[in-house]
Design an enzyme around this catalytic site. Structure first.
Site, PDB file in Angstrom:
ATOM      1  N   HIS A  17      10.996   1.355   3.412  1.00 48.09           N
ATOM      2  CA  HIS A  17      11.251   0.366   2.360  1.00 48.09           C
ATOM      3  C   HIS A  17      12.015   1.036   1.223  1.00 48.09           C
ATOM      4  O   HIS A  17      12.398   2.208   1.301  1.00 48.09           O
ATOM      5  CB  HIS A  17       9.956  -0.305   1.885  1.00 48.09           C
ATOM      6  CG  HIS A  17       8.936   0.636   1.305  1.00 48.09           C
ATOM      7  ND1 HIS A  17       9.129   1.321   0.128  1.00 48.09           N
ATOM      8  CD2 HIS A  17       7.702   1.002   1.738  1.00 48.09           C
ATOM      9  CE1 HIS A  17       8.068   2.044  -0.150  1.00 48.09           C
ATOM     10  NE2 HIS A  17       7.180   1.891   0.815  1.00 48.09           N
ATOM     11  N   HIS A  20      11.230   4.525  -0.229  1.00 51.68           N
ATOM     12  CA  HIS A  20      11.690   5.698   0.519  1.00 51.68           C
ATOM     13  C   HIS A  20      13.147   6.000   0.188  1.00 51.68           C
ATOM     14  O   HIS A  20      13.540   7.161   0.050  1.00 51.68           O
ATOM     15  CB  HIS A  20      11.533   5.459   2.021  1.00 51.68           C
ATOM     16  CG  HIS A  20      10.136   5.154   2.439  1.00 51.68           C
ATOM     17  ND1 HIS A  20       9.776   3.978   3.058  1.00 51.68           N
ATOM     18  CD2 HIS A  20       8.989   5.872   2.303  1.00 51.68           C
ATOM     19  CE1 HIS A  20       8.478   3.991   3.308  1.00 51.68           C
ATOM     20  NE2 HIS A  20       7.975   5.116   2.853  1.00 51.68           N
ATOM     21  N   CYS A 125      -9.721   8.432   2.587  1.00 46.31           N
ATOM     22  CA  CYS A 125      -8.854   7.259   2.726  1.00 46.31           C
ATOM     23  C   CYS A 125      -7.937   7.473   3.930  1.00 46.31           C
ATOM     24  O   CYS A 125      -7.085   8.375   3.902  1.00 46.31           O
ATOM     25  CB  CYS A 125      -8.012   7.036   1.469  1.00 46.31           C
ATOM     26  SG  CYS A 125      -6.857   5.636   1.654  1.00 46.31           S
ATOM     27  N   CYS A 128      -4.102   7.093   2.922  1.00 40.58           N
ATOM     28  CA  CYS A 128      -3.559   8.258   2.207  1.00 40.58           C
ATOM     29  C   CYS A 128      -3.648   9.520   3.051  1.00 40.58           C
ATOM     30  O   CYS A 128      -2.957  10.505   2.770  1.00 40.58           O
ATOM     31  CB  CYS A 128      -4.345   8.522   0.921  1.00 40.58           C
ATOM     32  SG  CYS A 128      -4.210   7.293  -0.367  1.00 40.58           S
ATOM     33  N   CYS A 143     -10.071   3.253  -2.999  1.00 43.31           N
ATOM     34  CA  CYS A 143      -8.896   4.105  -3.159  1.00 43.31           C
ATOM     35  C   CYS A 143      -8.048   3.548  -4.294  1.00 43.31           C
ATOM     36  O   CYS A 143      -7.735   2.348  -4.298  1.00 43.31           O
ATOM     37  CB  CYS A 143      -8.093   4.140  -1.858  1.00 43.31           C
ATOM     38  SG  CYS A 143      -6.465   4.911  -2.031  1.00 43.31           S
ATOM     39  N   HIS A 146      -4.442   2.346  -2.514  1.00 42.28           N
ATOM     40  CA  HIS A 146      -4.407   1.279  -1.516  1.00 42.28           C
ATOM     41  C   HIS A 146      -5.435   0.179  -1.769  1.00 42.28           C
ATOM     42  O   HIS A 146      -5.442  -0.841  -1.065  1.00 42.28           O
ATOM     43  CB  HIS A 146      -4.609   1.870  -0.117  1.00 42.28           C
ATOM     44  CG  HIS A 146      -3.483   2.766   0.296  1.00 42.28           C
ATOM     45  ND1 HIS A 146      -3.558   4.146   0.225  1.00 42.28           N
ATOM     46  CD2 HIS A 146      -2.236   2.482   0.736  1.00 42.28           C
ATOM     47  CE1 HIS A 146      -2.415   4.664   0.631  1.00 42.28           C
ATOM     48  NE2 HIS A 146      -1.597   3.696   0.937  1.00 42.28           N
ATOM     49  N   LYS A 294       2.726  -0.711  -7.311  1.00 41.64           N
ATOM     50  CA  LYS A 294       3.577   0.192  -6.550  1.00 41.64           C
ATOM     51  C   LYS A 294       4.062  -0.519  -5.290  1.00 41.64           C
ATOM     52  O   LYS A 294       3.294  -1.195  -4.613  1.00 41.64           O
ATOM     53  CB  LYS A 294       2.798   1.442  -6.164  1.00 41.64           C
ATOM     54  CG  LYS A 294       3.566   2.368  -5.217  1.00 41.64           C
ATOM     55  CD  LYS A 294       2.642   3.314  -4.487  1.00 41.64           C
ATOM     56  CE  LYS A 294       3.420   4.134  -3.468  1.00 41.64           C
ATOM     57  NZ  LYS A 294       2.554   4.947  -2.599  1.00 41.64           N
ATOM     58  N   LYS A 297       3.907  -0.440   1.747  1.00 39.00           N
ATOM     59  CA  LYS A 297       3.857  -1.176   3.014  1.00 39.00           C
ATOM     60  C   LYS A 297       2.506  -1.848   3.187  1.00 39.00           C
ATOM     61  O   LYS A 297       2.418  -2.989   3.649  1.00 39.00           O
ATOM     62  CB  LYS A 297       4.116  -0.213   4.173  1.00 39.00           C
ATOM     63  CG  LYS A 297       5.523   0.330   4.229  1.00 39.00           C
ATOM     64  CD  LYS A 297       5.685   1.424   5.265  1.00 39.00           C
ATOM     65  CE  LYS A 297       5.033   2.711   4.838  1.00 39.00           C
ATOM     66  NZ  LYS A 297       5.415   3.867   5.673  1.00 39.00           N
TER      67      LYS A 297
END
Length: 506
Positions: A17, A20, A125, A128, A143, A146, A294, A297
Site C-alpha cells: 500500500h 510502503h 501480537c 506485529c 496492541c 493493530h 495509521k 492493511k
C-alpha cells in the site's frame, strides 16, 4: 565516499500500500541525490517473508507460506519498479544466501556468550510479530498499533541477553546525539533503554516457517532477529562472487516509528553481541494517516499506490507525499489532496512555467537560449539553493529540501510576472533586457530541475532534455553555472490539468 541507504523490508502477508511506497520513495530520493554528489551509493529494499504473520495469512488463504511469499514479493518488486526506485538490490529473507548468513551471525552471538535457554510468558501480537510489555499495551491487553486483544502466551525458547547491553547502548546514545533522528525519536528510544532492558526471545518453538536455529533445529530464529540482519547479510551476496560489506557497511536506515524499538534498541545490541559495527544513523518517519489512523492493511484504510499512479502519474505521487506530509511527522493524505497539489503546484507553477519559458525562447530567440547575466535581484534570492538542499538532505529533511526548491520555482514565476517578457519583445530597444530575462528563466528552470530530479526524475528529466542539458551533478545545480547557447526542444505539457472531482483512489 560510500553511502548505504536501506528501507524497512516489507511483510508479504498482504499486497503493498501507499505506506510502503512512502519509505521506498524517501530512500530513493536520498540515493539519487547522493549519486548526484558523486558518492558510491548502495540502496537496499526487499521483503520480510518468515514468521507468524505470513504463516497465518497463508493459512487463511489456503496456500503455503512459500507460495504466498513468492506471490506478494513479486508485487512489492512491481511497486519498486513502478515508483522508479533505483535500488541496487532487492532482498528476500527466504533467499538461501540470507538464511545461511543469518545462521552464521546468530551462531556468533551464541558463541560470544549472549544466548541462553529460558521460558517466555507474556503478551504477543501475531500481526506485529512482537512480544509486548505491559507498558506498551492499551485498554488492558490491546496492541496499540493493530487494536486487537492479545492473549498471554508461554513458550520455551532461546533468549538473547539484551540486558547485557544496557550500559553500551546508553553510552552509544550519549556519544552520538544524532544517531537516531528526529530528536523526539532519539528521546523515545533512550527512554525505553533507561526503563531497563529485559532479555528477549531469540527463537520460536511453535512456528516452522523461518530460519532454523543452527544449534537447535527444532526451533526457528525469531522473525525480527532474522529480518533485522537483512541490512548486513545483503551485502555479502548482492553481487555474485563479491562481498560488499567492507565497501558499504555501516548503513543508514529509514524506518517507520512503529518499529523504532527493534531498530534503535535491539538491532544495535545484536550487532554489538556479534562484534559488528552499528549503523551510521537511523531516521524514523511518521505515519501516513487516513481517518486519523495509521494506514494499515489490517485496519483496511489503505490507498492503492498503483491506482494513484494510474490517475496522476508516478512523479505526482513522489512529489505529493513529501510535499503534503513533513517527513518525520504523521500527516493526513487524501485523493482530494493529490488533485489540489497536482493542479495548483505541478501544473500551474512548475509545468506552466516550463511551457511558457520554452515557448518564449522559441518565439523570440529562434529556440536558442540567449547569452545573458542573471538579474541581481533574482540571483540574490536564489543564491545558495543548491547548498541549502544538500544541507537539508544531509539531515534527512526530505520535505524541507523540497520546500527550498519550490520557493525557487515560485520566485521564478514572480520573475516572469514582474518582467513581462511578452511586452519586452514588442520593442527592439529592450532586446538586451529580454535576453537577460530569457536566459534567467532557462537557467533557473535548469537549476531547479537538477535539484528536483531525485523527486520527479521523469518530469525533471524531460524538461532538462528540452533545455538541452544532461548534467545532473550537484556541482552543476548552482544558478549561473551554465551559459547560453543551448538549443531548446519541444516539450509536451509536463502536468496536463485534470478535471476537478477526479478520484485517484478509494
Amino acid at each position: 565516499m560510500s553511502f548505504y541507504i536501506t528501507t524497512p523490508i516489507y511483510y508479504v502477508n498482504a499486497a503493498p500500500h501507499l505506506g510502503h511506497a512512502y519509505s521506498t520513495i524517501g530512500a530513493d530520493i536520498l540515493a539519487r541525490h547522493h549519486r548526484q554528489r558523486g558518492e558510491d551509493v548502495f540502496f537496499l529494499t526487499g521483503t520480510d517473508e518468515h514468521g507468524e504473520p505470513v504463516a497465518q495469512a497463508a493459512e487463511r488463504l489456503g496456500t503455503s507460506p512459500r507460495e504466498l511469499a513468492d506471490k506478494n514479493s513479486e508485487r512489492f518488486r512491481d511497486l519498486v519498479q513502478r515508483i522508479n526506485a533505483t535500488n541496487d538490490f532487492f532482498i528476500r529473507t527466504s533467499d538461501p544466501e540470507h538464511v545461511a548468513a543469518v545462521q552464521r551471525v546468530v551462531q556468533q552471538i551464541h558463541d560470544n556468550g549472549f544466548v541462553f535457554e529460558g521460558t517466555y510468558e507474556g503478551y504477543y501480537c501475531p500481526r506485529c510479530a512482537d512480544f509486548k510489555t505491559d507498558a506498551e499495551l492499551i485498554d488492558g491487553n490491546k496492541c496499540p498499533i493493530h487494536l486487537i486483544e492479545l492473549e498471554r502466551e508461554k513458550e520455551d525458547n532461546w533468549f538473547f541477553k539484551l540486558s547485557a547491553f544496557q550500559e553500551p547502548l546508553e553510552k552509544l546514545y550519549a556519544e552520538r546525539r544524532d544517531w537516531v533522528t528526529p530528536e523526539s525519536r532519539y528521546n523515545e528510544a533512550l527512554s525505553f533503554i533507561k526503563q531497563g532492558l529485559q532479555d528477549i526471545s531469540l527463537s520460536r518453538s511453535r512456528i516452522s516457517w523461518g530460519v532454523p536455529v543452527p544449534w537447535d533445529e527444532s526451533q526457528v530464529i525469531y522473525v525480527w532477529i532474522d529480518a533485522l540482519l537483512n541490512y548486513y547479510t545483503a551485502l555479502s551476496y548482492a553481487r555474485p562472487g563479491e562481498d560488499l560489506t567492507g565497501r558499504y557497511w555501516p548503513a543508514r536506515h529509514l524506518i517507520g516509528k512503529d518499529i523504532l524499538k527493534f531498530h534503535a534498541v535491539i538491532w544495535p545490541a545484536m550487532l554489538m553481541a556479534a562484534g559488528i559495527e552499528v549503523p551510521k544513523s537511523i531516521f524514523i518517519h511518521g505515519y501516513l494517516l487516513m481517518d486519523e489512523h495509521k494506514m494499515s492493511k489490517s485496519l483496511g484504510n489503505v490507498i492503492d499506490p498503483f491506482e494513484v499512479m494510474d490517475r496522476f502519474g508516478t512523479d505526482t505521487l513522489r512529489y505529493y507525499i513529501f510535499r503534503e506530509v513533513r517527513f518525520g511527522n504523521d500527516g493526513s493524505i487524501s485523493a482530494a489532496g493529490f488533485e489540489e497539489r497536482y493542479n495548483s503546484e505541478l501544473a500551474n507553477e512548475y509545468g506552466n512555467l516550463a511551457s511558457r519559458s520554452l515557448a518564449m525562447i522559441g518565439r523570440y530567440r529562434d529556440g536558442v537560449v540567449p547569452d545573458g547575466s542573471l538579474p541581481e535581484g533574482l540571483a540574490g534570492d536564489l543564491a545558495g539553493v543548491d547548498r541549502r538542499v544538500c544541507e537539508r538532505l544531509d539531515a534527512v529533511d526530505i520535505s524541507g529540501a523540497l520546500d527550498e526548491i519550490w520557493e525557487a520555482v515560485r520566485r521564478l514565476n514572480r520573475f516572469v510576472q514582474d518582467e513581462e517578457p511578452w511586452k519586452l519583445a514588442k520593442d527592439e530597444a529592450n532586446a538586451e533586457r529580454l535576453d537577460q530575462v530569457l536566459y534567467a528563466l532557462a537557467e533557473g528552470l535548469r537549476s531547479v530541475s537538477v535539484l528536483l530530479h531525485p523527486y520527479m526524475p521523469e518530469s525533471a528529466g524531460r524538461l532538462l532534455d528540452a533545455l538541452g542539458q544532461d548534467d545532473l551533478s550537484i556541482e552543476n545545480a548552482a544558478l549561473g553555472s551554465v551559459g547560453g547557447g543551448a538549443q531548446v526542444g519541444d516539450l509536451a505539457p509536463l502536468f496536463p490539468r485534470i478535471e476537478a472531482g477526479g478520484e485517484a483512489a478509494a
